[in-house]
Enzyme design. Sequence first.
Site, PDB file in Angstrom:
ATOM      1  CG  PHE A 107      -1.998   1.074   1.125  1.00 33.13           C
ATOM      2  CD1 PHE A 107      -3.132   0.872   0.373  1.00 33.13           C
ATOM      3  CD2 PHE A 107      -1.826   2.283   1.778  1.00 33.13           C
ATOM      4  CE1 PHE A 107      -4.108   1.867   0.267  1.00 33.13           C
ATOM      5  CE2 PHE A 107      -2.787   3.278   1.691  1.00 33.13           C
ATOM      6  CZ  PHE A 107      -3.933   3.072   0.930  1.00 33.13           C
ATOM      7  NE  ARG A 140       3.693  -0.705  -7.036  1.00 33.29           N
ATOM      8  CZ  ARG A 140       2.456  -0.632  -7.530  1.00 33.29           C
ATOM      9  NH1 ARG A 140       1.406  -0.609  -6.716  1.00 33.29           N
ATOM     10  NH2 ARG A 140       2.250  -0.593  -8.830  1.00 33.29           N
ATOM     11  CG  HIS A 195      -6.054  -0.780 -12.294  1.00 35.10           C
ATOM     12  ND1 HIS A 195      -6.937  -0.139 -13.127  1.00 35.10           N
ATOM     13  CD2 HIS A 195      -6.579  -0.678 -11.044  1.00 35.10           C
ATOM     14  CE1 HIS A 195      -7.943   0.336 -12.423  1.00 35.10           C
ATOM     15  NE2 HIS A 195      -7.757   0.028 -11.156  1.00 35.10           N
TER      16      HIS A 195
END
Length: 438
Positions: A28, A30, A120
């Site tokens: 997270f 990131r 994604h």
Amino acid sequence: MTKRIQDPIHGLMEFDDWVVKFIDTEHFQRLRSIKQLGTSYYVYPGASHNRFEHSLGVAHLAHSLVKRIRESQPNLGCSEKDLKCVTLAALCHDLGHGPFSHLFEEFIRKTRTDRIKWKHEEASIMMFNDILKKYKGIAGDLSEDDKQLIRDLITGNNTGDRPPYLFDIVSNQRNSIDVDKFDYLARDCYYLGMKSEFDFSRLMNYSRVSNNQIVYDFKESYNIYELFHTRYSLHKKAYKHFVGKAIDYMIIDALEAADEVLKISHSINNAKDYLKMDDTILNRIVCDNNPNLKKSKKIIKRIRKRKLYKFVDGYLVPKELKEQFKRNKVTEKKIVKHRSNGAELEKDDVIVDIFNLNYGNKDENPIDNVEFYDKNQPNDVFKLEESQVSYLTPKQYEELYIRIFTRNRRKIKQIRKCFKKLLKKDYKIPNPMTYYSR
């Protein structure tokens, strides 16, 4: 124990310990290094916000909405676990975004022909699974069925027998009204310096569950139009800005040129590699001494010196010609075919950008998929006709755009002439009103 985070959009947000455990994972964290609006930051310097704060905002709204539903409609049997699952799905829904957000999806589809439909959300599921694997016990009392519900809520596909209204909250596939939009519309407008008349807090307050779906007070119908109008306006003015799009194509070219060396497109295969994927990828390329990255470095240097790919011309396709252009798409090869004899114009000099702008439901009125209630008879659900909302609503809900860019700034005029020839000869448009027609 709760953690409080001050947010410019929602004010003071509170998160329980079971949410904070997910926030404090490297997966997270990131998201701090991935711009919410990708290359829009190169055009709008205020658009510096990241997927990190957006995801926090979506989790906050999802938690608030489910909590309100539980309190106002206890007969639904919405459990504490339902609250946890929806909140965690909201928090983790964007874990799978790569460098520069949606740009990375375009790069993958172009580079990985075996993953042409990749989105994604697939990577979000991969990253969520890796969190569960690496951080033992992080899910607390959630069962395997609960974990699958979180995955389903991220994708918006109900693979089990969970209440359908839960799937209207994070990723609404029915009418696309969800807390993800509530947050990004407000947040993006704020950081772009744009105004919006859409009020998500009213919409949340005047929502309820009926017939296993989230419905809204009929007085909020025009507010919903404002939601979709704001979305359209942001696409028109910011998300599809021609300078931002030119930089998109430059970064995609740079990543493609570096892919053989850095295996960027293969990072989607496992979470370990994907953890390294964020907006710092350009610096990694520039700082790498591998001689095979020369082409990629050259493109990145052009971006930093603002020697960008250039917008050549564009055409807003009239409604009556949309089907013709969908059947017979404009391509780089077709444009180059109209070059003058002896002209040095190559296919790689030209980039064709084709996209639709709409109100979220293709060419249909978005209100057609929304159901309403009257507070005097809250259990009676109905749909509204356009004439019951306003006679000033749009009569067309989708536009088709064709834009032409070039990698070679010296060939702008030549490509523009070829594009106009193409429209006149191949599409039989005698006087096409392109962007540069005067």
